[in-house]
Design a protein around this motif. Structure first.
Motif, short mmCIF file in Angstrom:
data_model
loop_
_atom_site.label_atom_id
_atom_site.label_comp_id
_atom_site.label_asym_id
_atom_site.label_seq_id
_atom_site.Cartn_x
_atom_site.Cartn_y
_atom_site.Cartn_z
N GLN A 246 0.84 -1.20 0.00
CA GLN A 246 0.00 0.00 0.00
C GLN A 246 0.87 1.25 0.00
O GLN A 246 0.66 2.18 -0.80
CB GLN A 246 -0.91 0.02 1.23
CG GLN A 246 -2.05 -0.98 1.22
CD GLN A 246 -2.84 -0.95 2.50
OE1 GLN A 246 -2.46 -0.28 3.47
NE2 GLN A 246 -3.95 -1.68 2.54
N GLN A 247 1.84 1.27 0.88
CA GLN A 247 2.70 2.45 1.02
C GLN A 247 3.57 2.67 -0.20
O GLN A 247 3.70 3.80 -0.69
CB GLN A 247 3.56 2.31 2.28
CG GLN A 247 2.76 2.41 3.58
CD GLN A 247 3.64 2.22 4.80
OE1 GLN A 247 4.35 1.22 4.92
NE2 GLN A 247 3.61 3.17 5.71
N SER A 248 4.19 1.61 -0.70
CA SER A 248 5.09 1.78 -1.84
C SER A 248 4.34 2.20 -3.09
O SER A 248 4.79 3.09 -3.83
CB SER A 248 5.86 0.47 -2.10
OG SER A 248 4.97 -0.59 -2.45
N LYS A 249 3.17 1.59 -3.33
CA LYS A 249 2.38 1.96 -4.51
C LYS A 249 1.83 3.38 -4.39
O LYS A 249 1.83 4.14 -5.36
CB LYS A 249 1.23 0.96 -4.70
CG LYS A 249 1.65 -0.38 -5.24
CD LYS A 249 2.01 -0.28 -6.72
CE LYS A 249 2.25 -1.65 -7.32
NZ LYS A 249 2.62 -1.54 -8.76
N ALA A 250 1.33 3.72 -3.20
CA ALA A 250 0.77 5.06 -3.00
C ALA A 250 1.84 6.12 -3.17
O ALA A 250 1.61 7.18 -3.79
CB ALA A 250 0.14 5.16 -1.61
#
Length: 450
Positions: A198-202
């Motif tokens: 979630q964090q890396s894609k966002a």
């Protein structure tokens, strides 16, 4: 044939007041499609009908005289409406340097005419511009980039601070500059991934938006959406809010995680984020683009759910905060949050201690514009709102700025609030969008995704 003529004649009676109403309200936001050629066509059609009625001898009867006079009304009413608009516009453009410098920084405006917005920028009557789909329709992205740079050059030549230049690139269904910018998926598509992904894609989505917007000269993105995803289906009359498709998730922790990573990626590129739409429209079924809406949830419940993503992100970023046009009934049942001192001053500024940039949602929305917009403008400024957004129909700027101008001349504006707001807007290094302003007026050195 005779029967059809009689039917046509009968239809002219109800059509006349409808056309007259449209002519008298030619400047209304709902009638934007009629602007320009539409207005000319309406006047031409009215005059043509009058000529036909006279030629066929309708003037000889009392009913005929009345019908002819009814169809004479649209051109007259349109002329009066146009004159009224031009007088209001002249009053705004004639504002003194002191008035412009005091009030102008608090307005961000969408525009269609470059020459018109350039004049507003040079005179200091605005502090920011909003660019959207119609600014690139039928044009290359390079033209818009040059246009934004030219506006910033004019500001510098006039000895004024750089404009805040905003766009609305949320991803998903809201990406008003995509294409030609990269069409990024909605952040909601990340909700089902593991937290690390979630964090890396966002963050990647944020960097894509940030890199492309910064290269264009945009320094403030009106994203991300922090409203919680509604569990139930929206009202069928919700044509524009569509928060069910725009909100990230129902879980505030997931919203916080994804939004904070997106904001970080955006800020790494020198573009500021805007957290929206406080106090949260996920629970509201009414579309504020057209109607008033109320949020009836107790504050204690909101603090442990809907407001967690807002507080979390405000404490870890330089984000701006957009306040929506919904009434938080538990705090201020008499006015929308966007112009409520109890909400902006009492909760955001005092209780939360947030001293960053607060802006309204578009003031050309039915929840505000169909009511006493002048009262809302004065109350928003006095509540501590920093930026008043006039996005959908930039022509309404003259009316809305005129409200602030009248308020100032009548002593209705809080001088202390204006001063505090000016200090927030003028901080050179306290917000990402201010830091990005200097980057925006430099030649773009980053490639554009098409």
């Amino acid at each position: 044939m005779q029967f059809l003529r009689r039917i046509g004649l009968l239809l002219l009676w109800p059509a006349a007041p409808l056309v007259a109403f449209a002519a008298a309200n030619k400047n209304d936001p709902y009638l934007v499609p009629l602007r320009g050629a539409g207005n000319l066509a309406l006047v031409a059609a009215s005059l043509l009908l009058v000529a036909v009625l006279l030629r066929r001898g309708r003037w000889r009867s009392i009913a005929g005289k009345l019908l002819v006079m009814l169809w004479c009304l649209p051109p007259v009413l349109m002329a009066v409406a146009h004159l009224s608009f031009e007088l209001r516009k002249h009053d705004v453009l004639s504002a003194s340097v002191t008035e412009a410098r005091q009030l102008g920084p608090h307005f961000m405006v969408g525009y269609s005419s470059f020459s018109e917005v350039a004049r507003l920028a040079e005179q200091g009557l605005i502090g920011g511009v909003y660019v959207t789909r119609h600014n690139i329709r039928g044009r290359t992205i390079d033209v818009l980039r040059a246009e934004i740079a030219a506006l910033q050059d004019k500001r510098r030549a006039a000895g004024l601070p750089p404009l805040i230049v905003a766009a609305d690139q949320e991803g998903g269904i809201v990406g008003h500059l995509a294409p030609p910018l990269t069409k990024v998926p909605a952040l909601a598509t990340l909700a089902g991934l593991p937290p690390d992904e979630q964090q890396s894609k966002a963050a990647e989505f944020g960097r894509i938006h940030g890199r492309e917007l910064a290269g264009l000269g945009v320094n403030l993105n009106l994203a991300p959406v922090l409203d919680l995803k509604p569990p139930q289906r929206r009202n069928r009359l919700d044509f524009h809010t569509l928060i069910g498709q725009r909100a990230i998730a129902t879980d505030p922790a997931v919203v916080s995680t994804i939004a904070s990573a997106y904001v970080q990626g955006l800020e790494e590129s020198g573009v500021g984020a805007t957290l929206k739409h406080f106090p949260g429209i996920g629970r509201v079924r009414t579309d504020t683009h057209h109607f008033s809406a109320s949020l009836n949830t107790p504050v204690r419940e909101l603090e442990t759910t809907d407001w967690l993503p807002f507080r979390e992100n405000l404490s870890h970023s330089h984000s701006a905060l957009m306040v929506g046009h919904i009434t938080l009934t538990a705090v201020d049942p008499d006015r929308a949050a966007s112009h409520s001192k109890r909400v902006v001053g009492g909760i955001i500024r005092d209780k939360w201690g947030y001293q960053g940039l607060v802006m309204t949602d578009d003031l050309v929305m039915g929840a505000i514009y169909q009511h006493d917009v002048c009262k809302a403008v004065v109350e928003a400024i006095n509540a501590g709102v920093d930026l008043l957004l006039v996005a959908y129909d930039g022509a309404q700027f003259y009316r809305i700025f005129g409200c602030a101008l009248d308020g100032a001349r009548q002593g209705k504006l809080d001088a202390a609030m204006l001063h505090a707001s000016a200090m927030r807007l003028g901080k050179p290094a306290s917000t990402a969008q201010a830091r990005a302003a200097s980057h925006a007026i430099s030649p773009a050195d980053q490639p554009f995704a098409n």
